[in-house]
Enzyme design. Structure first.
Site, PDB file in Angstrom:
ATOM      1  N   GLY A 243      36.467  32.149  14.727  1.00  0.00           N
ATOM      2  CA  GLY A 243      35.625  33.220  15.235  1.00  0.00           C
ATOM      3  C   GLY A 243      34.151  32.890  15.252  1.00  0.00           C
ATOM      4  N   THR A 244      33.664  32.185  14.237  1.00  0.00           N
ATOM      5  CA  THR A 244      32.237  31.882  14.168  1.00  0.00           C
ATOM      6  C   THR A 244      31.802  31.012  15.341  1.00  0.00           C
ATOM      7  OG1 THR A 244      32.152  32.109  11.756  1.00  0.00           O
ATOM      8  CG2 THR A 244      30.437  30.782  12.787  1.00  0.00           C
TER       9      THR A 244
ATOM     10  N   ASN B  71      35.841  46.406   9.362  1.00  0.00           N
ATOM     11  CA  ASN B  71      36.832  46.679   8.326  1.00  0.00           C
ATOM     12  C   ASN B  71      37.052  48.176   8.135  1.00  0.00           C
ATOM     13  OD1 ASN B  71      37.364  43.923   7.357  1.00  0.00           O
ATOM     14  ND2 ASN B  71      35.194  43.952   6.871  1.00  0.00           N
TER      15      ASN B  71
ATOM     16  N   SER C  19      40.412  34.927  15.966  1.00  0.00           N
ATOM     17  CA  SER C  19      40.688  33.897  14.959  1.00  0.00           C
ATOM     18  C   SER C  19      42.140  33.988  14.525  1.00  0.00           C
ATOM     19  CB  SER C  19      39.758  34.078  13.758  1.00  0.00           C
ATOM     20  OG  SER C  19      39.907  33.028  12.831  1.00  0.00           O
ATOM     21  N   GLY C  20      42.847  32.857  14.537  1.00  0.00           N
ATOM     22  CA  GLY C  20      44.280  32.849  14.279  1.00  0.00           C
ATOM     23  C   GLY C  20      44.697  33.322  12.909  1.00  0.00           C
ATOM     24  N   HIS C  21      43.889  33.061  11.896  1.00  0.00           N
ATOM     25  CA  HIS C  21      44.332  33.388  10.536  1.00  0.00           C
ATOM     26  C   HIS C  21      44.313  34.879  10.243  1.00  0.00           C
ATOM     27  CE1 HIS C  21      40.562  34.251   8.148  1.00  0.00           C
ATOM     28  NE2 HIS C  21      40.014  33.721   9.222  1.00  0.00           N
TER      29      HIS C  21
ATOM     30  N   THR D   2      38.661  16.830  20.305  1.00  0.00           N
ATOM     31  CA  THR D   2      40.122  16.794  20.361  1.00  0.00           C
ATOM     32  C   THR D   2      40.714  18.059  19.751  1.00  0.00           C
ATOM     33  OG1 THR D   2      40.092  14.390  20.210  1.00  0.00           O
ATOM     34  CG2 THR D   2      42.169  15.491  19.665  1.00  0.00           C
TER      35      THR D   2
ATOM     36  N   CYS E 143      33.683  38.309   3.420  1.00  0.00           N
ATOM     37  CA  CYS E 143      32.582  37.450   3.848  1.00  0.00           C
ATOM     38  C   CYS E 143      31.291  37.792   3.115  1.00  0.00           C
ATOM     39  CB  CYS E 143      32.366  37.586   5.359  1.00  0.00           C
ATOM     40  SG  CYS E 143      33.806  37.056   6.321  1.00  0.00           S
TER      41      CYS E 143
END
EC number: 2.8.1.7
Length: 384
Positions: A74-75, A154, A200-202, A238, A325
């Site tokens: 995300g960042t 949140n 973001s995937g996580h 890559t 965060c």
């Protein structure tokens, strides 16, 4: 006998689905080629990337998988979006953000302001976290390159499609940090005027270290990372094929289960929240009509949230003091301050964030343990 740990910090990160781990493994040992290579090993890796791109596009309702640009998270996606907007919107040297953005946006904006002379409009929110729409509209002008407003914090979610349309009316691009929203809210970006979106995937049961930037077809773009021709020349470097394959499968699973999971999670969240509020001495934060289904954010009066977190952790229960965060700081978060939480409760903000893994039995254990913890931490009233 030691009871199993309970994880209620799913807005910080999520458990990777076992199926996702299994899908990633062959790309470390069998299909390990570079997706840019012209031989069979590269082709296998490239097929994995295309399938992942299709799945992410479907999760957010993009018109095409070509609108998905893979990133490290995300960042990077946030930074790429805002810097690109400033680069392609010639002569426009102002940006709009909300006062409750993720630090990745806030710190970038502060840096642009200090080192590049960009004017930053920081739009306030009310006590429920709702954006000041009048202030947002007043800030829009032909000098604004991009408005970047978080889709969901949140504690709340915002009317992002409406905000995007209003930005376009002023000739500005629109970006949204949707890291907390993707996988937790149904989306159909093809039906909106959103130009760019970060994910973001996580945050939805994929691996850490990978994410994506949605870039609407036709939107002018300037790459942040230059070098190779990966991602159709839009992001050099890559690709992390195993992790991106994992994120793609996580997107598939979450999309298929979203409606049923969110309904069940919201029911559990409401039950947990009602039980804690019934204990007294706390208030719910955020707009109850517009918030993430999995999130319960509360402010305890005259109780230190770090102490609550520590005692629950000793009991095997993981929660957060608002945002992971910003946790560890000895002062209220910028979101808490922006929402004008009363001083006596500002240091007592805790967040319970559920997932599809959460069970009623786990929440029953939380409700059984919490009263004793609060009683230990709450100041004893002074009597005459």
């Amino acid at each position: 006998m030691t009871q199993p740990a309970i994880y209620l910090d799913n807005n910080a990160t999520t458990r990777v689905f076992p199926e996702v781990v299994a899908a990633m493994l062959p790309y470390f040992t069998e299909h390990f080629g570079n997706a840019s290579s012209g031989h069979g090993f590269g082709a296998q890796a490239g097929l994995g990337l295309r399938k992942a791109r299709l799945a992410v596009a479907a999760l957010i309702g993009a018109a095409s998988e070509q609108e998905i640009l893979f990133t490290s998270g995300g960042t990077e996606a946030n930074t790429t979006a805002i810097r690109s907007a400033l680069a392609v919107q010639d002569g426009r040297r102002e940006i709009i953000i909300s006062a409750v953005e993720h630090p990745a946006i806030l710190m970038l904006a502060a840096d642009l302001e200090k080192t590049e002379g960009v004017r930053v409009h920081r739009i306030p929110v009310d006590h429920l976290g709702r954006l000041d729409l009048a202030a947002y509209r007043a800030a829009l002008s032909d000098r604004v390159a991009v408005a970047s407003i978080m889709w969901a914090n949140n504690r709340y979610d915002l009317p992002v499609p409406q905000l995007a349309a209003e930005a376009h009316a002023a000739g500005a691009l629109f970006h949204t940090d949707a890291v907390q929203a993707v996988g937790k809210l149904p989306m159909s970006l093809a039906d909106t005027e959103i130009d760019m979106l970060s994910l973001s995937g996580h945050k939805f049961h994929g691996p850490k270290g990978v994410g994506a930037l949605y870039l609407r077809k036709g939107v002018a773009f300037r790459p942040l990372l230059r070098g190779g021709k990966q991602e159709r020349g839009r992001r050099a470097g890559t690709e992390n094929v195993p992790a991106l394959v994992g994120m793609g499968l996580a997107a598939e699973i979450v999309a298929a289960r979203m409606a049923a999971d969110l309904s069940r999670i919201a029911t559990l969240r409401d039950w947990l929240e009602s039980g804690i509020l019934a204990l007294g001495g706390c208030q719910r934060l955020g707009d109850p009509a517009n918030r993430l289904a999995n999130t319960c954010t509360l402010a305890f009066d005259r109780i230190d949230s770090e102490a609550v977190l520590t005692k629950l952790a000793r009991a095997g229960i993981a929660i957060s003091t608002g945002s992971a965060c910003a946790s560890g700081a000895m002062e209220p978060s910028h979101v808490t301050r922006a929402m004008a939480v009363p001083f006596t409760a500002a240091h007592g903000v805790v967040r319970f964030s559920l997932s599809a893994d959460t069970t009623a039995a786990e929440l029953s254990r939380v409700l059984a343990i919490l009263p004793e913890i609060l009683a230990e931490l709450r100041p004893v009233p002074v009597t005459a």
